[in-house]
Write a protein that holds these residues in place. Structure first.
Motif, short mmCIF file in Angstrom:
data_model
loop_
_atom_site.label_atom_id
_atom_site.label_comp_id
_atom_site.label_asym_id
_atom_site.label_seq_id
_atom_site.Cartn_x
_atom_site.Cartn_y
_atom_site.Cartn_z
N GLU A 233 104.92 58.39 33.70
CA GLU A 233 105.65 58.99 32.58
C GLU A 233 107.17 59.05 32.74
O GLU A 233 107.89 58.85 31.75
N PRO A 234 107.72 59.27 33.94
CA PRO A 234 109.18 59.35 34.04
C PRO A 234 109.92 58.11 33.52
O PRO A 234 111.07 58.22 33.11
N SER A 235 109.27 56.96 33.51
CA SER A 235 109.95 55.74 33.06
C SER A 235 109.64 55.40 31.61
O SER A 235 110.04 54.34 31.14
N LEU A 236 108.94 56.29 30.89
CA LEU A 236 108.53 56.00 29.52
C LEU A 236 109.23 56.91 28.50
O LEU A 236 109.54 58.05 28.82
N PRO A 237 109.40 56.42 27.27
CA PRO A 237 109.94 57.30 26.23
C PRO A 237 108.90 58.28 25.68
O PRO A 237 109.25 59.39 25.30
N GLY A 238 107.64 57.92 25.64
CA GLY A 238 106.59 58.81 25.13
C GLY A 238 106.13 59.79 26.20
O GLY A 238 106.38 59.60 27.39
N ARG A 239 105.45 60.83 25.77
CA ARG A 239 104.92 61.85 26.69
C ARG A 239 103.40 61.89 26.57
O ARG A 239 102.85 61.81 25.46
N LEU A 240 102.73 62.05 27.70
CA LEU A 240 101.28 62.11 27.71
C LEU A 240 100.81 63.38 27.00
O LEU A 240 101.31 64.47 27.26
N VAL A 241 99.85 63.22 26.10
CA VAL A 241 99.26 64.33 25.36
C VAL A 241 97.90 64.69 25.95
O VAL A 241 97.59 65.86 26.15
N SER A 242 97.09 63.66 26.22
CA SER A 242 95.75 63.93 26.73
C SER A 242 95.17 62.70 27.42
O SER A 242 95.63 61.58 27.21
N VAL A 243 94.14 62.98 28.22
CA VAL A 243 93.34 61.92 28.84
C VAL A 243 91.89 62.28 28.55
O VAL A 243 91.45 63.39 28.84
N ARG A 244 91.17 61.32 28.00
CA ARG A 244 89.75 61.51 27.67
C ARG A 244 88.92 60.58 28.54
O ARG A 244 89.23 59.40 28.66
N VAL A 245 87.87 61.11 29.16
CA VAL A 245 86.99 60.34 30.03
C VAL A 245 85.58 60.41 29.47
O VAL A 245 85.06 61.51 29.22
N SER A 246 84.97 59.25 29.29
CA SER A 246 83.59 59.16 28.82
C SER A 246 82.72 58.52 29.90
O SER A 246 83.06 57.45 30.40
N GLU A 247 81.64 59.18 30.22
CA GLU A 247 80.65 58.60 31.14
C GLU A 247 79.61 57.80 30.37
O GLU A 247 78.98 56.91 30.92
N THR A 248 79.40 58.16 29.12
CA THR A 248 78.46 57.48 28.24
C THR A 248 79.12 57.31 26.88
O THR A 248 80.17 57.91 26.61
N GLN A 249 78.49 56.56 26.00
CA GLN A 249 79.05 56.37 24.66
C GLN A 249 78.99 57.64 23.82
O GLN A 249 79.72 57.76 22.84
N SER A 250 78.15 58.57 24.20
CA SER A 250 77.96 59.76 23.36
C SER A 250 78.52 61.04 23.96
O SER A 250 78.32 62.12 23.40
N SER A 251 79.21 60.96 25.10
CA SER A 251 79.75 62.18 25.70
C SER A 251 81.11 61.91 26.30
O SER A 251 81.39 60.82 26.79
N TRP A 252 81.99 62.91 26.24
CA TRP A 252 83.33 62.78 26.81
C TRP A 252 83.85 64.14 27.20
O TRP A 252 83.37 65.18 26.76
N ALA A 253 84.86 64.12 28.05
CA ALA A 253 85.62 65.31 28.44
C ALA A 253 87.09 64.95 28.31
O ALA A 253 87.48 63.80 28.53
N GLU A 254 87.89 65.92 27.93
CA GLU A 254 89.30 65.65 27.68
C GLU A 254 90.16 66.70 28.35
O GLU A 254 89.86 67.89 28.30
N PHE A 255 91.23 66.24 28.98
CA PHE A 255 92.25 67.13 29.53
C PHE A 255 93.47 67.01 28.61
O PHE A 255 94.02 65.92 28.43
N VAL A 256 93.85 68.13 28.00
CA VAL A 256 94.97 68.16 27.06
C VAL A 256 96.13 68.87 27.75
O VAL A 256 95.97 70.02 28.18
N LEU A 257 97.26 68.20 27.84
CA LEU A 257 98.43 68.81 28.46
C LEU A 257 99.04 69.83 27.51
O LEU A 257 98.97 69.67 26.28
N GLU A 258 99.63 70.86 28.07
CA GLU A 258 100.32 71.86 27.26
C GLU A 258 101.44 71.19 26.50
O GLU A 258 102.00 70.19 26.95
N ASP A 259 101.81 71.75 25.35
CA ASP A 259 102.94 71.21 24.58
C ASP A 259 104.16 71.11 25.47
O ASP A 259 104.51 72.05 26.17
N ARG A 260 104.77 69.92 25.44
CA ARG A 260 105.96 69.69 26.25
C ARG A 260 106.97 68.94 25.46
O ARG A 260 106.72 68.19 24.64
#
Length: 133
Positions: free
Chosen positions: A106-133
């Motif tokens: 991220e330090p070298s990018l103009p955009g900021r990370l909002v979230s990362v979503r991880v799916s183990e299967t096509q029907s399930s996922w978990a998401e980490f959402v960063l605090e507003d920055r």
């Protein structure tokens, strides 16, 4: 304003895939996730910006190449328990990837990370959402 007469924020997403195995310690002996097993993981990184950089990007998708390099060299076809300092649940994998991204990419990018979503299967996922920055 962005020339459209409305205010807001732009978001982009880029998805990656990898194969990996894991098991979750601390579960009852009969629980299927207590045994070593594998998944075809899908990971999506979402970035945002209030203003676009020329020629009209939040971030150039090509600038996310370090994510692919990390996945290919560190996660793909590995046992996640050997790599992560926490139990390799989808939630923890998402948070670990977000922390790595914020520190390494991220330090070298103009955009900021909002979230990362991880799916183990096509029907399930978990998401980490960063605090507003």
């Amino acid at each position: 304003m962005n020339g459209t007469g409305v205010s807001g924020r732009y978001r982009i997403g880029k998805a990656f895939r990898f194969e990996a195995a894991h098991f979750l310690p601390g579960l009852p002996a009969g629980h299927q996730c207590a045994r070593m097993h594998g998944h075809s993981y899908a990971v999506e990184f979402v970035l945002a910006a209030y203003r676009l950089v020329p020629p009209g990007f939040v971030t150039d998708f090509g600038d996310l190449a370090p994510v692919k390099q990390l996945i290919d060299s560190t996660l793909d076809h590995r046992v996640l328990n050997d790599l992560l300092p926490v139990a390799p649940t989808s939630e923890n994998v998402a948070a670990w990837l977000a922390g790595w991204f914020v520190e390494q990419v991220e330090p070298s990018l103009p955009g900021r990370l909002v979230s990362v979503r991880v799916s183990e299967t096509q029907s399930s996922w978990a998401e980490f959402v960063l605090e507003d920055r």
